[in-house]
Design a protein around this motif. Sequence first.
Motif, PDB file in Angstrom:
ATOM      1  N   LYS A 215      70.399  78.218 109.814  1.00  9.36           N
ATOM      2  CA  LYS A 215      69.181  78.833 110.352  1.00  9.36           C
ATOM      3  C   LYS A 215      69.487  80.050 111.211  1.00  9.36           C
ATOM      4  O   LYS A 215      68.782  81.058 111.151  1.00  9.36           O
TER       5      LYS A 215
ATOM      6  N   LYS B 297      70.427  82.842 108.925  1.00  7.96           N
ATOM      7  CA  LYS B 297      69.206  83.373 108.296  1.00  7.96           C
ATOM      8  C   LYS B 297      68.480  84.293 109.271  1.00  7.96           C
ATOM      9  O   LYS B 297      68.031  85.377 108.896  1.00  7.96           O
TER      10      LYS B 297
ATOM     11  N   LEU C 281      71.660  85.349 105.500  1.00 11.53           N
ATOM     12  CA  LEU C 281      71.392  84.367 104.448  1.00 11.53           C
ATOM     13  C   LEU C 281      69.922  84.376 104.077  1.00 11.53           C
ATOM     14  O   LEU C 281      69.063  84.701 104.894  1.00 11.53           O
ATOM     15  N   SER C 282      69.683  83.945 102.860  1.00 10.77           N
ATOM     16  CA  SER C 282      68.324  83.749 102.378  1.00 10.77           C
ATOM     17  C   SER C 282      68.262  82.370 101.750  1.00 10.77           C
ATOM     18  O   SER C 282      69.127  82.010 100.955  1.00 10.77           O
TER      19      SER C 282
ATOM     20  N   GLU D 263      63.062  77.125 103.401  1.00 13.85           N
ATOM     21  CA  GLU D 263      62.967  76.018 104.349  1.00 13.85           C
ATOM     22  C   GLU D 263      61.750  75.175 103.972  1.00 13.85           C
ATOM     23  O   GLU D 263      60.985  75.537 103.078  1.00 13.85           O
TER      24      GLU D 263
ATOM     25  N   LEU E 255      69.972  79.342  97.940  1.00 12.95           N
ATOM     26  CA  LEU E 255      70.734  79.782  99.101  1.00 12.95           C
ATOM     27  C   LEU E 255      71.673  80.882  98.640  1.00 12.95           C
ATOM     28  O   LEU E 255      72.416  80.708  97.671  1.00 12.95           O
TER      29      LEU E 255
ATOM     30  N   THR F 282      72.373  87.658 101.815  1.00 18.12           N
ATOM     31  CA  THR F 282      71.530  88.846 101.694  1.00 18.12           C
ATOM     32  C   THR F 282      72.461  90.049 101.509  1.00 18.12           C
ATOM     33  O   THR F 282      73.688  89.917 101.643  1.00 18.12           O
TER      34      THR F 282
END
Length: 106
Positions: A57, A60, A65-66, A69, A77, A80
């Motif tokens: 988290k 992100k 990260l993408s 949730e 996952l 980016t």
Amino acid sequence: MQVIRRDNSVFEDVPKPEWLSIIFEIGFDEIGTATSFVEYFCDVYGESRSSVWYRLKRLKEMGLLSFAEKGEEPKPLALTPKGKELFRQNMSRMASMRSMERQSMA
């Protein structure tokens, strides 16, 4: 923490060094779900699920990260573009260090 890019601009919000293991595990892959990655990472590294979720988290939030949730539309996952840049920089740095080690042993 800050890292200087090759063009001398500053890469802000670089994660703690111990968090880089998550970025290296993901690499350029797309992983089906964040949940499946958490399970895998916990099994391999013996980390607690809550610790891995916390790191995911935060990564992100840093824009590295993408992933989906709870309540969001499913998406894999993945790193980016910013996360991929950090991954490439660290891979280049590691390759340079290995090369210098080999030269010093010769």
